[in-house]
Scaffold this motif. Structure first.
Motif, PDB file in Angstrom:
ATOM      1  N   PHE A 204       0.125  -0.691   5.232  1.00 34.71           N
ATOM      2  CA  PHE A 204      -0.886  -0.821   4.530  1.00 34.71           C
ATOM      3  C   PHE A 204      -1.070   0.388   3.897  1.00 34.71           C
ATOM      4  O   PHE A 204      -1.528   0.505   2.491  1.00 34.71           O
ATOM      5  CB  PHE A 204      -2.316  -1.223   5.220  1.00 34.71           C
ATOM      6  CG  PHE A 204      -3.533  -1.419   4.520  1.00 34.71           C
ATOM      7  CD1 PHE A 204      -3.752  -2.735   3.750  1.00 34.71           C
ATOM      8  CD2 PHE A 204      -4.377  -0.575   4.352  1.00 34.71           C
ATOM      9  CE1 PHE A 204      -4.821  -2.911   3.178  1.00 34.71           C
ATOM     10  CE2 PHE A 204      -5.580  -0.565   3.823  1.00 34.71           C
ATOM     11  CZ  PHE A 204      -5.744  -1.639   3.117  1.00 34.71           C
ATOM     12  N   TRP A 205      -1.071   1.530   4.677  1.00 40.16           N
ATOM     13  CA  TRP A 205      -1.544   2.775   4.225  1.00 40.16           C
ATOM     14  C   TRP A 205      -0.427   3.224   3.041  1.00 40.16           C
ATOM     15  O   TRP A 205      -0.849   3.647   2.074  1.00 40.16           O
ATOM     16  CB  TRP A 205      -1.434   4.010   5.535  1.00 40.16           C
ATOM     17  CG  TRP A 205      -1.562   5.445   4.752  1.00 40.16           C
ATOM     18  CD1 TRP A 205      -3.059   5.836   4.664  1.00 40.16           C
ATOM     19  CD2 TRP A 205      -0.656   6.182   4.466  1.00 40.16           C
ATOM     20  NE1 TRP A 205      -2.711   7.216   4.209  1.00 40.16           N
ATOM     21  CE2 TRP A 205      -1.640   7.411   4.209  1.00 40.16           C
ATOM     22  CE3 TRP A 205       0.669   6.149   4.422  1.00 40.16           C
ATOM     23  CZ2 TRP A 205      -0.882   8.607   3.810  1.00 40.16           C
ATOM     24  CZ3 TRP A 205       1.489   7.318   3.997  1.00 40.16           C
ATOM     25  CH2 TRP A 205       0.331   8.557   3.593  1.00 40.16           C
ATOM     26  N   ILE A 206       0.896   3.009   3.513  1.00 45.04           N
ATOM     27  CA  ILE A 206       1.734   3.394   2.248  1.00 45.04           C
ATOM     28  C   ILE A 206       1.401   2.387   1.066  1.00 45.04           C
ATOM     29  O   ILE A 206       1.676   3.183  -0.137  1.00 45.04           O
ATOM     30  CB  ILE A 206       3.095   2.777   2.744  1.00 45.04           C
ATOM     31  CG1 ILE A 206       3.603   3.769   3.890  1.00 45.04           C
ATOM     32  CG2 ILE A 206       4.151   3.144   1.660  1.00 45.04           C
ATOM     33  CD1 ILE A 206       4.981   3.469   4.816  1.00 45.04           C
ATOM     34  N   ALA A 207       1.156   1.435   1.049  1.00 42.12           N
ATOM     35  CA  ALA A 207       0.949   0.318  -0.185  1.00 42.12           C
ATOM     36  C   ALA A 207      -0.528   1.183  -0.963  1.00 42.12           C
ATOM     37  O   ALA A 207      -0.273   0.906  -2.173  1.00 42.12           O
ATOM     38  CB  ALA A 207       0.594  -1.024   0.350  1.00 42.12           C
ATOM     39  N   LYS A 208      -1.248   1.414   0.102  1.00 39.86           N
ATOM     40  CA  LYS A 208      -2.645   1.846  -0.706  1.00 39.86           C
ATOM     41  C   LYS A 208      -2.239   3.301  -1.502  1.00 39.86           C
ATOM     42  O   LYS A 208      -2.763   3.211  -2.488  1.00 39.86           O
ATOM     43  CB  LYS A 208      -3.673   2.013   0.463  1.00 39.86           C
ATOM     44  CG  LYS A 208      -4.903   2.824  -0.289  1.00 39.86           C
ATOM     45  CD  LYS A 208      -5.795   2.979   1.162  1.00 39.86           C
ATOM     46  CE  LYS A 208      -5.461   4.260   1.749  1.00 39.86           C
ATOM     47  NZ  LYS A 208      -6.534   5.367   1.932  1.00 39.86           N
ATOM     48  N   GLU A 209      -1.415   4.095  -0.801  1.00 46.72           N
ATOM     49  CA  GLU A 209      -0.956   5.530  -1.533  1.00 46.72           C
ATOM     50  C   GLU A 209      -0.295   5.157  -2.692  1.00 46.72           C
ATOM     51  O   GLU A 209      -0.559   5.816  -3.576  1.00 46.72           O
ATOM     52  CB  GLU A 209      -0.260   6.269  -0.507  1.00 46.72           C
ATOM     53  CG  GLU A 209      -1.304   6.875   0.533  1.00 46.72           C
ATOM     54  CD  GLU A 209      -2.270   7.658   0.196  1.00 46.72           C
ATOM     55  OE1 GLU A 209      -1.853   8.832  -0.497  1.00 46.72           O
ATOM     56  OE2 GLU A 209      -3.260   7.367   0.430  1.00 46.72           O
ATOM     57  N   ALA A 210       0.448   4.104  -2.922  1.00 45.22           N
ATOM     58  CA  ALA A 210       1.038   3.933  -4.114  1.00 45.22           C
ATOM     59  C   ALA A 210       0.437   3.582  -5.254  1.00 45.22           C
ATOM     60  O   ALA A 210       0.989   3.392  -6.381  1.00 45.22           O
ATOM     61  CB  ALA A 210       2.241   2.793  -3.613  1.00 45.22           C
ATOM     62  N   THR A 211      -0.760   3.125  -5.128  1.00 45.57           N
ATOM     63  CA  THR A 211      -1.895   2.802  -6.020  1.00 45.57           C
ATOM     64  C   THR A 211      -0.936   1.949  -7.363  1.00 45.57           C
ATOM     65  O   THR A 211      -1.199   2.150  -8.146  1.00 45.57           O
ATOM     66  CB  THR A 211      -2.207   4.119  -6.676  1.00 45.57           C
ATOM     67  OG1 THR A 211      -1.367   4.686  -7.226  1.00 45.57           O
ATOM     68  CG2 THR A 211      -3.142   4.761  -6.022  1.00 45.57           C
ATOM     69  N   GLY A 212      -0.322   0.884  -6.454  1.00 51.93           N
ATOM     70  CA  GLY A 212      -0.060  -0.213  -7.722  1.00 51.93           C
ATOM     71  C   GLY A 212       1.300   0.074  -8.162  1.00 51.93           C
ATOM     72  O   GLY A 212       1.925  -0.904  -8.854  1.00 51.93           O
ATOM     73  N   SER A 213       2.257   1.007  -7.785  1.00 47.83           N
ATOM     74  CA  SER A 213       3.454   1.327  -8.166  1.00 47.83           C
ATOM     75  C   SER A 213       4.305   1.080  -7.256  1.00 47.83           C
ATOM     76  O   SER A 213       4.365   1.531  -6.264  1.00 47.83           O
ATOM     77  CB  SER A 213       3.594   2.794  -8.588  1.00 47.83           C
ATOM     78  OG  SER A 213       4.799   3.275  -8.629  1.00 47.83           O
ATOM     79  N   MET A 214       5.293   0.124  -7.538  1.00 44.05           N
ATOM     80  CA  MET A 214       6.205  -0.502  -6.429  1.00 44.05           C
ATOM     81  C   MET A 214       7.228   0.679  -5.992  1.00 44.05           C
ATOM     82  O   MET A 214       7.662   0.919  -5.080  1.00 44.05           O
ATOM     83  CB  MET A 214       7.032  -1.563  -6.974  1.00 44.05           C
ATOM     84  CG  MET A 214       7.598  -2.538  -5.822  1.00 44.05           C
ATOM     85  SD  MET A 214       6.536  -3.054  -4.845  1.00 44.05           S
ATOM     86  CE  MET A 214       7.264  -2.597  -3.234  1.00 44.05           C
ATOM     87  N   ARG A 215       7.668   1.411  -7.348  1.00 44.81           N
ATOM     88  CA  ARG A 215       8.468   2.633  -7.048  1.00 44.81           C
ATOM     89  C   ARG A 215       8.053   3.516  -6.229  1.00 44.81           C
ATOM     90  O   ARG A 215       8.603   4.250  -5.210  1.00 44.81           O
ATOM     91  CB  ARG A 215       9.040   3.188  -8.469  1.00 44.81           C
ATOM     92  CG  ARG A 215      10.151   4.239  -8.346  1.00 44.81           C
ATOM     93  CD  ARG A 215      10.417   4.554  -9.826  1.00 44.81           C
ATOM     94  NE  ARG A 215       9.413   5.049 -10.577  1.00 44.81           N
ATOM     95  CZ  ARG A 215       9.298   5.029 -11.760  1.00 44.81           C
ATOM     96  NH1 ARG A 215       9.951   4.150 -12.342  1.00 44.81           N
ATOM     97  NH2 ARG A 215       8.153   5.595 -12.528  1.00 44.81           N
ATOM     98  N   ASP A 216       6.791   4.057  -6.370  1.00 49.77           N
ATOM     99  CA  ASP A 216       6.143   4.985  -5.499  1.00 49.77           C
ATOM    100  C   ASP A 216       5.825   4.629  -3.896  1.00 49.77           C
ATOM    101  O   ASP A 216       6.008   5.257  -3.177  1.00 49.77           O
ATOM    102  CB  ASP A 216       4.694   5.216  -5.788  1.00 49.77           C
ATOM    103  CG  ASP A 216       4.697   6.235  -7.111  1.00 49.77           C
ATOM    104  OD1 ASP A 216       5.722   6.379  -7.648  1.00 49.77           O
ATOM    105  OD2 ASP A 216       3.660   6.475  -7.750  1.00 49.77           O
ATOM    106  N   ALA A 217       5.684   3.347  -3.933  1.00 52.72           N
ATOM    107  CA  ALA A 217       5.717   2.623  -2.657  1.00 52.72           C
ATOM    108  C   ALA A 217       7.205   2.784  -1.877  1.00 52.72           C
ATOM    109  O   ALA A 217       7.151   3.144  -0.582  1.00 52.72           O
ATOM    110  CB  ALA A 217       5.032   1.155  -2.802  1.00 52.72           C
TER     111      ALA A 217
END
Ligand SMILES: [Zn+2]
Length: 519
Positions: A204-217
Motif C-alpha cells: 500500500f505504501w509503495i502504491a501510494k508513493e507512486a502517485t498513480g504512475s505504474m512505472r514509478d511503482a
C-alpha cells in the motif's frame, strides 16, 4: 539470465493489459476494428501511466501480419521487431533531444519512402511538447497531408504546450492516473511471481508513493525488493528509506494533543538524528494532519486518506475538532512554503510545534460566540451558576465565571440603554429626563459607568442632577457602582487583541492580528 527491471519486464504487450485506461483502450480497439486509422494520434497524460506502451501496442496492432487488428499476435516477425525496438518501419524519436527544425526536416524527407516491409510507417514521438516552434511548424505541414502509409503517434505529459494547430489535427487520447488499488493489486501479482513475501501495508505504501504512475511503482518496488531479503515489510521500508514512520508521527501528535511540546521536540530530535530531513518531516506531519482532517470529515476511503485509519490511535483521531485541524494544516502548508527560504528550517518547524502544543485549547470563533450567548442567557436568567462550555471540544478551557450573588436585572451598558432610562424618567415626570436626552453615549469600563454628553452645557446640567441619575441607574439597571459624566471626546481605542487573552493567544499562534470581532 539477465536481470530485467520489473517495469520493463511487465511492460504491457496487448491493449487489454494496459491498466487503468479503459476508455483509451476501448476507443482504440474499436477504431482499429472498424478500419478507421487516423494519420496522427496524440496521447497525453501523466508520466508512467502507459502512453509509450500504448503507442507500441498500436504500432503492433497496425503492422501485425494478421492486422490491422486490435489483438496483435505478438509472435510474427513484425510484432517481435516492434517489441525489441528494431523494426525499420516503426521509428521512435525522443522529442526532448530532437527539438530542432532540422530533425523534423529529416522526418519529412524520410516519409517520402514507403515502409520497407510493413503496412505502415509509424513515427512515435515522445515528449512532443519539447519541439521548438519552427519544428512544430515544419511538422504541421507534414501531418496535414501525409502519404497514406504514414502514422504519427505523439506522446506528451504537457498537452497544453503542444500548439492547438497540431492538436486539432490529431486524434487525442487522455491517459489517467492509475488508481492506488489497481497499482497495489499489480504489485501483489509481481511479488507472488517473484516468490517474495510482501506485507499488505508495505505494498500500500509503495502504491501510494507512486502517485498513480505504474512505472514509478515498479521502480520503487525493485528498490525495496533489493534490501528486503525475500520479505517486504513496512518496518524495513521505514528503516532503510529513512521514513518518519506512522508510529513516530502519532507519538509526536499525541504529545501536541496533550499540550506537551517537550515530548514533541524529543520525537523530532529522534527523527532528525536518524537522517530524516526537516523538509520531509514537515511534509509527513502535514500529510498526517490532512489525514486526521479527512477522517474527521467522514472520509473512510483508504486510498484517499493515504493510510488505514485504524493505524492511527483513536484518541488522536478524535482528539481535535475540525477547526483545530484546519488551522493546523494551514500552519503546515505555510511552513512548507516558508521553510525553503528560511535561515534555519529546523527552527521554523520547532516554532510551529511549540505553537501547535496550544492547538487543543484553540476554540473556533463560532464556538466562542455560542458559549458567550449561553453564558449571557444563564446570567440573564439570574441563576447561580458556574459557566460550562455548551459544546464539548476536548480540553477547551473557558474562563470560569462564578456568579456569587443573585442578580435580578443585568443590563448591557451601552448606548441602547439611554432610551430606556429616558423613558423611566419621563414616566416619573422628572425634568432630568431632558438632561439625559442630550447624552450621546453610555458605556462601562473598568472604573464604572460613563455617560457622555455632546455639549458642555448638557454636562453641566447632568452634574446638577447627578443624584437623580445615579438613583435611576440603580433602579433600572441594578447598577450601584461609580458613575461619571463626560464631555464627548474621541472614543477610547481599545485593542481587541489586548483585551482578550484567548484572542491574543490565537493571534500569536497564527502570527496574525485580530481585524474585527463580532458580538
Ligand atoms: Zn503479429
Amino acid at each position: 539470465m539477465v536481470y530485467e527491471v520489473t517495469a520493463r519486464r511487465r511492460r504491457p504487450q496487448l491493449f487489454d493489459s494496459l491498466v487503468g485506461q479503459q476508455f483509451v483502450v476501448s476507443t482504440l480497439k474499436n477504431s482499429i476494428e472498424q478500419q478507421r486509422i487516423a494519420h496522427a494520434y496524440l496521447f497525453s497524460g501523466p508520466r508512467g501511466v502507459g502512453k509509450t506502451s500504448a503507442a507500441r501496442i498500436l504500432a503492433k496492432a497496425l503492422n501485425c501480419e494478421k492486422g490491422p487488428t486490435p489483438y496483435p499476435c505478438g509472435v510474427c516477425s513484425h510484432c517481435l521487431e516492434i517489441t525489441r525496438g528494431s523494426s525499420p518501419d516503426v521509428i521512435e524519436i525522443d522529442g526532448a533531444s530532437n527539438t530542432s527544425v532540422n530533425d523534423v526536416r529529416v522526418i519529412r524527407e524520410e516519409i517520402l519512402f514507403p515502409p520497407q516491409s510493413s503496412r505502415y510507417k509509424i513515427y512515435i514521438i515522445d515528449e512532443v511538447h519539447m519541439l521548438s516552434i519552427s519544428a512544430f511548424n515544419a511538422l504541421l505541414k507534414t501531418i496535414e497531408e501525409p502519404p497514406a502509409y504514414v502514422v504519427f503517434i505523439f506522446a506528451t505529459t504537457e498537452t497544453h504546450k503542444v500548439p492547438a494547430t497540431i492538436r486539432s489535427r490529431c486524434q487525442q487520447f487522455l491517459f489517467q492516473l492509475i488508481p492506488l488499488e489497481i497499482i497495489k493489486g499489480l504489485l501483489k501479482e509481481v511479488a507472488v511471481e517473484m516468490g517474495v513475501e510482501a506485507e499488505d501495508e508495505a505494498l500500500f505504501w509503495i502504491a501510494k508513493e507512486a502517485t498513480g504512475s505504474m512505472r514509478d511503482a515498479y521502480t520503487l518496488f525493485d528498490q525495496v525488493v533489493a534490501f528486503s531479503d525475500g520479505a517486504i515489510t513496512l518496518a524495513k521500508i521505514e528503516e532503510k528509506l529513512s521514513l518518519s514512520g506512522l508510529e513516530n508521527l502519532s507519538k509526536l501528535v499525541a504529545s501536541l494533543l496533550n499540550g506537551e511540546s517537550g515530548g514533541a521536540f524529543d520525537v523530532l530530535e529522534e527523527l532528525l538524528a536518524r537522517g530524516i530531513s526537516v523538509e520531509q518531516t514537515i511534509k509527513d506531519l502535514g500529510e498526517y494532519i490532512r489525514c486526521l482532517l479527512l477522517i474527521k470529515r467522514g472520509v473512510t476511503n483508504e486510498a484517499l486518506l493515504g493510510v488505514n485509519p485504524k493505524r492511527i490511535p483513536q484518541e488522536i483521531r478524535e482528539g481535535f475538532s475540525e477547526e483545530q485541524l484546519e488551522a493546523a494544516l494551514e500552519l503546515f502548508l505555510e511552513l512548507y512554503r516558508n521553510s525553503r527560504f528560511s535561515l534555519n528550517p529546523r527552527f521554523e518547524l520547532e516554532l510551529a510545534l511549540s505553537r501547535l502544543s496550544n492547538l487543543s485549547k484553540m476554540v473556533s470563533s463560532a464556538t466562542l460566540v455560542e458559549q458567550l450567548i449561553a453564558l449571557k442567557t444563564t446570567l440573564a436568567e439570574g441563576a447561580e451558576v458556574v459557566a460550562t462550555p455548551t459544546t464539548t471540544p476536548p480540553r477547551v478551557e473557558v474562563p470560569k465565571v462564578e456568579v456569587k450573588e443573585k442578580v435580578v436585572v443585568v443590563k448591557e451598558f451601552n448606548k441602547a440603554l439611554l432610551p430606556e432610562l429616558i423613558q423611566a424618567l419621563a414616566k416619573e415626570r422628572q425634568p432630568a429626563g431632558m438632561v439625559l436626552s442630550q447624552a450621546s453615549n453610555l458605556y462601562r469600563d473598568a472604573e464604572g459607568v460613563k455617560i457622555v454628553f455632546s455639549s458642555a452645557y448638557a454636562l453641566d446640567n447632568a452634574n446638577q442632577n447627578k443624584d437623580v441619575l445615579i438613583n435611576l441607574l440603580q433602579r433600572v439597571a441594578g447598577y450601584e457602582g461609580r458613575v461619571d459624566f463626560l464631555k464627548e471626546a474621541p472614543p477610547p481605542v481599545v485593542n481587541e487583541q489586548e483585551k482578550d487573552p484567548l484572542l491574543k493567544e490565537i493571534a500569536s499562534m497564527f502570527r496574525g492580528e485580530v481585524l474585527e470581532t463580532h458580538s
